[in-house]
Design a protein around this motif. Sequence first.
Motif, PDB file in Angstrom:
ATOM      1  N   SER A  78       0.850  -1.050  -0.224  1.00  0.00           N
ATOM      2  CA  SER A  78       0.134   0.134   0.251  1.00  0.00           C
ATOM      3  C   SER A  78       0.870   1.450   0.168  1.00  0.00           C
ATOM      4  CB  SER A  78      -1.081   0.063   1.283  1.00  0.00           C
ATOM      5  OG  SER A  78      -0.216   0.221   2.507  1.00  0.00           O
ATOM      6  N   THR A  80       0.046   5.840   0.055  1.00  0.00           N
ATOM      7  CA  THR A  80      -0.911   6.958  -0.130  1.00  0.00           C
ATOM      8  C   THR A  80      -0.533   7.960  -0.850  1.00  0.00           C
ATOM      9  OG1 THR A  80       0.133   8.027   1.829  1.00  0.00           O
ATOM     10  CG2 THR A  80      -1.865   6.760   2.477  1.00  0.00           C
ATOM     11  N   ASP A 109      -7.809   3.053  -4.704  1.00  0.00           N
ATOM     12  CA  ASP A 109      -6.896   3.187  -3.614  1.00  0.00           C
ATOM     13  C   ASP A 109      -5.702   2.179  -3.733  1.00  0.00           C
ATOM     14  OD1 ASP A 109      -8.191   5.167  -2.226  1.00  0.00           O
ATOM     15  OD2 ASP A 109      -9.130   3.934  -0.927  1.00  0.00           O
ATOM     16  N   ASN A 111      -3.760   0.095  -2.145  1.00  0.00           N
ATOM     17  CA  ASN A 111      -3.819  -0.878  -0.875  1.00  0.00           C
ATOM     18  C   ASN A 111      -4.553  -2.118  -1.483  1.00  0.00           C
ATOM     19  OD1 ASN A 111      -3.955  -1.928   1.589  1.00  0.00           O
ATOM     20  ND2 ASN A 111      -5.367  -0.528   2.392  1.00  0.00           N
TER      21      ASN A 111
END
Length: 151
Positions: A78, A80, A109, A111
Amino acid sequence: MQNRRETLKHSAVLAGLLAAAGYPQFALAAFNKAAFDAKNVQDAVKAAGGTGLAESKEVTVIGPDIAENGAVVPLGASTTLAGVKRMLILVEKNPAALVAMFHVSDAVDANFSTRAKMGQSSDVYAVAIMNDGRALWAKKEVKVTLGGCGG
């Protein structure tokens, strides 16, 4: 009520329509054979479009410290960071290093998680390939025990 013969007929028609529309080619377009055949982390990242490998605290690799069953090891990656094109999960000591490749867009996202087979203890890498080609990575050692007896 539909009988078996009608169901098979409708399935054959649907398969024909999908084939005519080029469905198999679309499915194969997302598969990067060179990356999945690569024997080491660097070659897999390069084949997936990454250049300039750099470690990053913004990328996270998820996995157990000790995996008691090497056949189904839960792994994840993951970040951000904005501008991610692909996320990769790689196992350094596997015969083919690349375990999974996920395509990322603004609607997704970054992730991801999966399960992988690991034949032995190894470093596991999460790599974020950015839109500009940079490959940012993090790694974690995952120890594989045989039957939970140590290894």
